[in-house]
Design a protein around this motif. Structure first.
Motif, PDB file in Angstrom:
ATOM      1  N   MET A   1     -23.363  12.317  70.280  1.00 28.85           N
ATOM      2  CA  MET A   1     -22.402  12.493  69.198  1.00 28.85           C
ATOM      3  C   MET A   1     -22.579  11.516  68.042  1.00 28.85           C
ATOM      4  N   VAL A   2     -23.672  10.735  68.047  1.00 26.79           N
ATOM      5  CA  VAL A   2     -23.883   9.787  66.955  1.00 26.79           C
ATOM      6  C   VAL A   2     -25.049  10.237  66.087  1.00 26.79           C
ATOM      7  N   GLN A   3     -25.115   9.677  64.881  1.00 21.07           N
ATOM      8  CA  GLN A   3     -26.156  10.046  63.933  1.00 21.07           C
ATOM      9  C   GLN A   3     -27.141   8.898  63.742  1.00 21.07           C
ATOM     10  N   ASN A   4     -28.313   9.245  63.184  1.00 21.16           N
ATOM     11  CA  ASN A   4     -29.359   8.223  63.038  1.00 21.16           C
ATOM     12  C   ASN A   4     -29.072   7.243  61.918  1.00 21.16           C
ATOM     13  N   TYR A   5     -28.024   7.474  61.113  1.00 24.62           N
ATOM     14  CA  TYR A   5     -27.667   6.499  60.087  1.00 24.62           C
ATOM     15  C   TYR A   5     -26.680   5.463  60.615  1.00 24.62           C
ATOM     16  N   SER A   6     -26.310   5.555  61.882  1.00 23.89           N
ATOM     17  CA  SER A   6     -25.382   4.591  62.471  1.00 23.89           C
ATOM     18  C   SER A   6     -26.139   3.495  63.207  1.00 23.89           C
ATOM     19  N   CYS A   7     -25.491   2.358  63.333  1.00 23.31           N
ATOM     20  CA  CYS A   7     -26.030   1.266  64.139  1.00 23.31           C
ATOM     21  C   CYS A   7     -24.885   0.698  64.969  1.00 23.31           C
TER      22      CYS A   7
ATOM     23  N   SER B   1     -40.802  32.361  71.718  1.00 26.23           N
ATOM     24  CA  SER B   1     -40.191  33.040  72.863  1.00 26.23           C
ATOM     25  C   SER B   1     -39.502  32.050  73.791  1.00 26.23           C
ATOM     26  N   ASP B   2     -40.051  30.832  73.923  1.00 25.67           N
ATOM     27  CA  ASP B   2     -39.396  29.831  74.772  1.00 25.67           C
ATOM     28  C   ASP B   2     -38.027  29.467  74.202  1.00 25.67           C
ATOM     29  N   LYS B   3     -37.977  29.273  72.891  1.00 26.22           N
ATOM     30  CA  LYS B   3     -36.712  28.937  72.262  1.00 26.22           C
ATOM     31  C   LYS B   3     -35.710  30.069  72.416  1.00 26.22           C
ATOM     32  N   ASN B   4     -36.192  31.307  72.388  1.00 26.50           N
ATOM     33  CA  ASN B   4     -35.296  32.458  72.494  1.00 26.50           C
ATOM     34  C   ASN B   4     -34.721  32.628  73.893  1.00 26.50           C
ATOM     35  N   ARG B   5     -35.228  31.896  74.849  1.00 28.92           N
ATOM     36  CA  ARG B   5     -34.665  31.948  76.196  1.00 28.92           C
ATOM     37  C   ARG B   5     -33.418  31.077  76.313  1.00 28.92           C
ATOM     38  N   GLU B   6     -33.143  30.324  75.285  1.00 26.58           N
ATOM     39  CA  GLU B   6     -31.973  29.456  75.292  1.00 26.58           C
ATOM     40  C   GLU B   6     -30.827  30.083  74.506  1.00 26.58           C
ATOM     41  N   PHE B   7     -29.622  29.730  74.899  1.00 27.48           N
ATOM     42  CA  PHE B   7     -28.450  30.162  74.149  1.00 27.48           C
ATOM     43  C   PHE B   7     -28.325  29.311  72.876  1.00 27.48           C
ATOM     44  N   THR B   8     -27.879  29.932  71.813  1.00 23.79           N
ATOM     45  CA  THR B   8     -27.638  29.240  70.557  1.00 23.79           C
ATOM     46  C   THR B   8     -26.188  29.454  70.131  1.00 23.79           C
ATOM     47  N   ILE B   9     -25.704  28.569  69.271  1.00 22.70           N
ATOM     48  CA  ILE B   9     -24.341  28.679  68.779  1.00 22.70           C
ATOM     49  C   ILE B   9     -24.365  29.286  67.376  1.00 22.70           C
ATOM     50  N   SER B  10     -23.201  29.518  66.804  1.00 19.82           N
ATOM     51  CA  SER B  10     -23.143  30.166  65.499  1.00 19.82           C
ATOM     52  C   SER B  10     -23.874  29.336  64.449  1.00 19.82           C
ATOM     53  N   GLN B  11     -24.549  30.036  63.539  1.00 17.18           N
ATOM     54  CA  GLN B  11     -25.294  29.379  62.476  1.00 17.18           C
ATOM     55  C   GLN B  11     -24.393  28.986  61.307  1.00 17.18           C
ATOM     56  N   SER B  12     -23.281  29.692  61.162  1.00 12.69           N
ATOM     57  CA  SER B  12     -22.297  29.339  60.141  1.00 12.69           C
ATOM     58  C   SER B  12     -20.980  30.018  60.487  1.00 12.69           C
ATOM     59  N   MET B  13     -19.906  29.475  59.916  1.00 15.82           N
ATOM     60  CA  MET B  13     -18.558  30.015  60.122  1.00 15.82           C
ATOM     61  C   MET B  13     -17.957  30.310  58.761  1.00 15.82           C
TER      62      MET B  13
ATOM     63  N   ASP C   1     -25.380  25.153  62.099  1.00 19.14           N
ATOM     64  CA  ASP C   1     -25.056  25.109  63.529  1.00 19.14           C
ATOM     65  C   ASP C   1     -25.003  23.663  64.001  1.00 19.14           C
ATOM     66  N   ASP C   2     -23.861  23.057  63.812  1.00 19.79           N
ATOM     67  CA  ASP C   2     -23.646  21.658  64.172  1.00 19.79           C
ATOM     68  C   ASP C   2     -22.341  21.583  64.949  1.00 19.79           C
ATOM     69  N   PRO C   3     -22.387  21.168  66.226  1.00 20.58           N
ATOM     70  CA  PRO C   3     -21.148  21.116  67.023  1.00 20.58           C
ATOM     71  C   PRO C   3     -20.067  20.209  66.437  1.00 20.58           C
ATOM     72  N   ASN C   4     -20.444  19.298  65.533  1.00 22.16           N
ATOM     73  CA  ASN C   4     -19.433  18.492  64.857  1.00 22.16           C
ATOM     74  C   ASN C   4     -18.476  19.352  64.042  1.00 22.16           C
ATOM     75  N   TYR C   5     -18.956  20.540  63.642  1.00 18.77           N
ATOM     76  CA  TYR C   5     -18.189  21.393  62.744  1.00 18.77           C
ATOM     77  C   TYR C   5     -17.994  22.815  63.248  1.00 18.77           C
TER      78      TYR C   5
ATOM     79  N   GLN D   1     -20.577  17.326  52.505  1.00 19.06           N
ATOM     80  CA  GLN D   1     -21.624  18.240  52.959  1.00 19.06           C
ATOM     81  C   GLN D   1     -20.986  19.555  53.391  1.00 19.06           C
ATOM     82  N   THR D   2     -19.906  19.431  54.108  1.00 21.89           N
ATOM     83  CA  THR D   2     -18.975  20.513  54.329  1.00 21.89           C
ATOM     84  C   THR D   2     -17.610  19.835  54.249  1.00 21.89           C
ATOM     85  N   TYR D   3     -16.542  20.461  54.629  1.00 25.62           N
ATOM     86  CA  TYR D   3     -15.251  19.780  54.586  1.00 25.62           C
ATOM     87  C   TYR D   3     -15.074  18.969  55.863  1.00 25.62           C
TER      88      TYR D   3
END
Length: 684
Positions: A344-350, A476-488, A420-424, A222-224
């Protein structure tokens, strides 16, 4: 007594760093299965673990096939440990149950229609891809390597019964690129043992897989990420030796070549002590990438990897987890990294998924005289680094590996991240400072966090940033929150300076106006950041350091001061320290306590830099920051906190580019930070 694994009778002659030899791997595999088999009452009891509430599957409203999938995952992934033990000793028993008989019985039941524990057929489910395919791949990867474990136990009639289910799933729809490897393993196993398959389909999957090779031994997922090592190298090398060399020699040779390329950089992903980095998705698989170490000694040609170093890192990565009591949840590996953690887990895990982390136990298929077992443990190239820092640039996946001799830590600096996924998307990942979850209030660890103060965003009526005067939907509510980079984006390394770009917003919201150009200079125990802000409208920005966990209720100790036109903040816990120093482009330094965001503890502290720019058209700025870390309790020395001798910020560089810098370190090293044509050098 410690409720975790301990190395008994360590052999410090052969393994001076971990004490672990082949017999200890056997003991550890048995220890882990003994805990798992506490959930098995008898030979007839299908192995199953308590369901974990939260995002993982199955949950109370899940269809029946999801429960079947979880049960099959428990059976297959614990076979990651059981298979090698059976291979070494077919009489191995765990808690009074003979493993060979147990897994032979329950895999037969799973593959025989009509049994209560049999798997559904693909045609019984909506046409889609399912977790069953993944587990078929894992099982037949193991059986390709060690067919003597259970396949030889079945009669021809039993095999013919089972092949109906195996074949249907092997030929069924798959998804994305790495999943094709699962179908390849199952199809190849069938063909190897005389059963008819669709040869064109197998070849098609193989050609698809080879098409994703990107260079440096890496494949596009999906990415490296770690899947490039664990699936594209480990699974396919096993496939090579068991099947590919004979049936598809050209493809096998290509896989062999890429594996050899990977081995050149593989050890640098690990800390000096073997610690694995918490990076990319499927974090609960942890040490599965360590499976590449024994695979190195399954290659045709001798790998460019020292065997003693390989075993030292492989053993160290396992001990990183199995020796910690908090690692276990319901007597099995937790869904997290060090402890049970939802974020830190995904919905495909059990609950069963973490057993894939024991992929390195394929080492038990290596003969006793393999260099992996006979070589004396060593620390490879770490001794040559001394107190300096080593840097490895992998242009193809856009990764830079940094190894700090001063601290023994290793870092992954990602450069090709698409979302924007903290895993990456962190600025970097460190083996001994696992990443924290994003904090919408700012101060996220190892991230630039952005919050718009553009009045068009604040009022929730976002005027399109062109000249139409039209509006687009805006929360506007969402814009009151900090966001991380959308891509690197990865922009290359020039004159020993790494260049990347963090895109804080993507089009249609005018991504050109939301760029932070990143330039990084590696120094012992840290990095000097010389980053150019191209944020076009009113905004706030924070830059966080590593999070420090609070153990036993002990908070991090904070110290803050100013000296020689620079601001300094430090934080420390027992055995770990961080320091953040700003030279330009920031307003202030702060610290923040977090709850349930750290991988190691419920509470943690992050130190961070902060700025707020309220001009309608903010100027470009050069944000010069120093981030340091230590792995001891010693006080910071003045020279550590002041590595920069001269800093010259230049509006127009001699090359003609805007806003760069000349930097001279106290060591005498000189660096030129020049963003010339950086937008044209993007690779993503």
């Amino acid at each position: 007594m410690k409720n975790a694994y301990e190395v008994k009778d360590p052999d410090f002659e052969l393994s001076p760093f971990t004490g672990m030899t082949k017999k200890h791997y056997v003991e550890l595999a048995k220890y882990l299965l003994e805990r798992a088999f506490k959930h098995v009452n008898s030979m007839e009891t299908h192995i199953s673990f308590p369901i974990v509430s939260g995002k993982t599957y199955p949950q109370p409203n899940s269809p029946d096939w999801r429960y079947k999938s979880a049960d099959f995952e428990a059976l297959e992934r614990t076979f990651t440990l059981a298979g090698p033990l059976i291979h070494l000793d077919p009489e191995t028993t765990i808690n009074g149950i003979k493993l060979r008989d147990y897994y032979s019985l329950h895999i037969y039941n799973a593959f025989t229609p009509g049994h209560a524990n049999s798997l559904p057929m693909p045609e019984e489910l909506p046409d889609s891809n399912y977790q069953f395919t993944c587990e078929f791949g894992g099982l037949f990867k193991t059986l390709l390597l060690m067919p003597d474990t259970i396949w030889s136990q079945y009669t021809k009639e039993q095999k013919d019964e089972m092949v109906i289910t195996i074949s249907k799933w092997a030929h069924h729809r798959t998804t994305q690129n790495n999943w094709r490897i699962f179908n390849i393993c199952a199809l190849s196993f069938l063909k190897k043992y005389g059963y008819e398959i669709d040869d064109n389909l197998l070849k098609s999957h193989l050609l698809w897989i080879t098409s994703y090779h990107s260079g440096d031994g890496w494949y596009l997922e999906q990415t490296y990420n770690y899947y490039s090592i664990s699936l594209f190298i480990v699974y396919t090398t096993i496939w090579n030796r068991a099947f590919g060399d004979e049936y598809y020699p050209e493809i096998s040779a290509m896989i062999e070549k890429s594996a050899q390329e990977l081995m050149e950089s593989l050890p640098w992903f690990f800390g000096r002590d073997g610690y694995i980095n918490m990076w990319s998705r499927s974090i609960c698989y942890r040490t599965w990438v360590s499976g590449a170490f024994p695979v190195a000694f399954m290659l045709k040609e001798k790998p460019g990897l020292d065997a003693g170093w390989a075993r030292r890192l492989c053993s160290g990565s396992l001990l990183q987890f199995v020796s910690k009591p908090e690692f276990y949840y319901n007597d099995i590996p937790s869904l997290g990294f060090y402890v049970q953690k939802e974020y830190m887990v995904q919905n495909y895990s059990c609950a069963d998924s973490p057993f894939l982390m024991f992929l390195p136990f394929i080492c038990l298929a290596l003969p006793d005289d393999s260099p992996f077992w006979t070589a004396k443990e060593n620390e490879g190239m770490w001794e040559e680094i001394g107190d300096n820092s080593n840097k490895t640039v992998l242009e193809s996946p856009g990764l830079v590996l940094v190894n700090h001799g001063k601290t023994g830590t290793s870092e992954i600096v990602p450069g090709k991240v698409y979302y924007d996924d903290p895993n990456y998307s962190k600025l970097l990942y460190n083996t001994h400072f696992p990443w924290e979850d994003h904090n919408p209030q700012g101060g996220t660890s190892m991230e630039y966090s952005y919050r718009s103060q553009d009045p068009r965003d604040v009022r929730g009526d976002d005027v399109n940033f062109y000249l139409t005067g039209l509006t687009v939907d805006n929360d506007s509510d969402k814009n009151r929150e900090f966001t991380i980079s959308q891509s690197m984006l990865f922009n290359g390394v020039r004159e020993n300076v790494l260049y990347r770009q963090a895109i804080m917003r993507k089009p249609p919201n005018n991504g050109v106006g939301y760029i932070i150009d990143l330039a990084e200079i590696t120094i012992p125990g840290g990095v000097i950041r010389v980053d150019r802000s191209r944020l076009a409208f009113e905004h706030e920005l924070t830059l966080g350091h590593f999070g420090l966990p609070h153990f036993n209720g002990q908070k991090a100790v904070i110290n803050q001061f100013e000296k020689d036109n620079k601001k300094v903040i430090t934080a420390s816990i027992s055995g770990r320290r961080v320091a953040l120093i700003t030279y330009s482009g920031w307003d202030k330094l702060e610290s923040l306590m977090h709850s349930n965001r750290n991988a190691e503890a419920e509470e943690s502290t992050v130190i961070y830099a902060r700025k707020k720019r309220m001009d309608k058209n903010p100027a470009m700025e050069l944000m010069v920051t120093l981030l340091l870390h230590r792995m001891d309790n010693e006080e910071w020395m003045e020279e550590e906190l002041s590595p920069i001798k001269e800093l010259e910020i230049i509006d127009i560089m001699p090359s003609g580019s805007a806003l760069g810098a000349n930097i001279t370190l106290n060591s005498g090293e000189k660096y030129v930070v020049d963003f010339k044509d950086i937008d044209g050098k993007r690779t993503s």
